[in-house]
Design a protein around this motif. Structure first.
Motif, PDB file in Angstrom:
ATOM      1  N   ARG A 180      -4.163  -0.494 -10.403  1.00 58.01           N
ATOM      2  CA  ARG A 180      -4.736   0.795 -10.742  1.00 58.01           C
ATOM      3  C   ARG A 180      -4.216   1.217 -12.119  1.00 58.01           C
ATOM      4  NH1 ARG A 180      -4.606   4.583  -5.375  1.00 58.01           N
ATOM      5  NH2 ARG A 180      -5.713   3.148  -4.004  1.00 58.01           N
ATOM      6  N   VAL A 188       0.860  -1.179   0.000  1.00 56.89           N
ATOM      7  CA  VAL A 188       0.000   0.000   0.000  1.00 56.89           C
ATOM      8  C   VAL A 188       0.894   1.227   0.000  1.00 56.89           C
ATOM      9  CG1 VAL A 188      -1.755   1.298   1.269  1.00 56.89           C
ATOM     10  CG2 VAL A 188      -1.815  -1.203   1.249  1.00 56.89           C
ATOM     11  N   GLY A 189       0.748   2.060  -1.033  1.00 55.48           N
ATOM     12  CA  GLY A 189       1.547   3.278  -1.133  1.00 55.48           C
ATOM     13  C   GLY A 189       2.291   3.352  -2.448  1.00 55.48           C
ATOM     14  N   GLU A 190       3.526   3.824  -2.371  1.00 56.62           N
ATOM     15  CA  GLU A 190       4.342   4.059  -3.556  1.00 56.62           C
ATOM     16  C   GLU A 190       5.527   3.104  -3.586  1.00 56.62           C
ATOM     17  OE1 GLU A 190       5.489   8.164  -3.418  1.00 56.62           O
ATOM     18  OE2 GLU A 190       3.419   8.855  -3.346  1.00 56.62           O
ATOM     19  N   GLU A 194      -0.291   2.858  -5.315  1.00 57.46           N
ATOM     20  CA  GLU A 194      -0.596   4.107  -6.002  1.00 57.46           C
ATOM     21  C   GLU A 194       0.380   4.446  -7.120  1.00 57.46           C
ATOM     22  OE1 GLU A 194      -0.568   6.875  -2.795  1.00 57.46           O
ATOM     23  OE2 GLU A 194      -2.231   5.887  -1.775  1.00 57.46           O
ATOM     24  N   PHE A 195       1.607   3.917  -7.022  1.00 59.41           N
ATOM     25  CA  PHE A 195       2.659   4.264  -7.974  1.00 59.41           C
ATOM     26  C   PHE A 195       3.665   3.129  -8.012  1.00 59.41           C
ATOM     27  CE2 PHE A 195       6.905   6.013  -8.765  1.00 59.41           C
ATOM     28  CZ  PHE A 195       6.700   6.646  -9.976  1.00 59.41           C
ATOM     29  N   THR A 225      -4.175  -3.396  -5.316  1.00 62.15           N
ATOM     30  CA  THR A 225      -5.264  -2.423  -5.244  1.00 62.15           C
ATOM     31  C   THR A 225      -4.880  -1.175  -4.447  1.00 62.15           C
ATOM     32  OG1 THR A 225      -6.238  -3.599  -3.360  1.00 62.15           O
ATOM     33  CG2 THR A 225      -7.102  -4.116  -5.560  1.00 62.15           C
ATOM     34  N   GLY A 226      -3.955  -1.296  -3.519  1.00 63.13           N
ATOM     35  CA  GLY A 226      -3.518  -0.142  -2.732  1.00 63.13           C
ATOM     36  C   GLY A 226      -2.221   0.475  -3.221  1.00 63.13           C
TER      37      GLY A 226
END
Length: 122
Positions: A94, A30-32, A64-65, A61-62
């Protein structure tokens, strides 16, 4: 199990939860995922493979990058998992993350699932 601070990365930028699942491990970053946080995912991937869990499911899903360093971490895990008779399955990417995989052609070497239910073994 949540991963603690590893290396110079701020633990707030990427967290990785790891759970055992039938036949392998489920990792949820979760995050980058980038040059500064790559070891926060590489370490639990390597730990799972070292423990004999050759089927790795990465719930994106979590995420972001993801930059090229993050992509290389996943590619390295895929090579090790494949050599052990398993594989790396990616779930729920994503659009921004999926684009990196599509542009580089890496989406062709991973098994990509829309949902976690389709990625986990019955």
């Amino acid at each position: 199990m949540d991963r603690e601070h590893i290396g110079s990365a701020s633990p707030a930028r990427l967290r990785v939860e790891v759970r055992d699942v039938p036949g392998g491990a489920l990792l949820t970053p979760v995050g980058e995922l980038d040059h500064h946080t790559a070891d926060l995912l590489r370490t639990p991937l390597d730990d799972a493979l070292d423990a004999g869990r050759a089927r790795l499911v990465v719930d994106c899903t979590g995420l972001e990058f993801c930059d090229s360093t993050g992509l290389n971490v996943l590619l390295g895990a895929r090579l090790r998992a494949d050599a052990a008779g398993g594989g790396v399955h990616l779930v729920g990417m994503r659009p921004a993350v999926a684009r990196v995989f599509h542009i580089t052609g890496a989406d062709a070497v991973f098994t990509v699932h829309e949902t976690l239910a389709t990625a986990l073994p019955d």
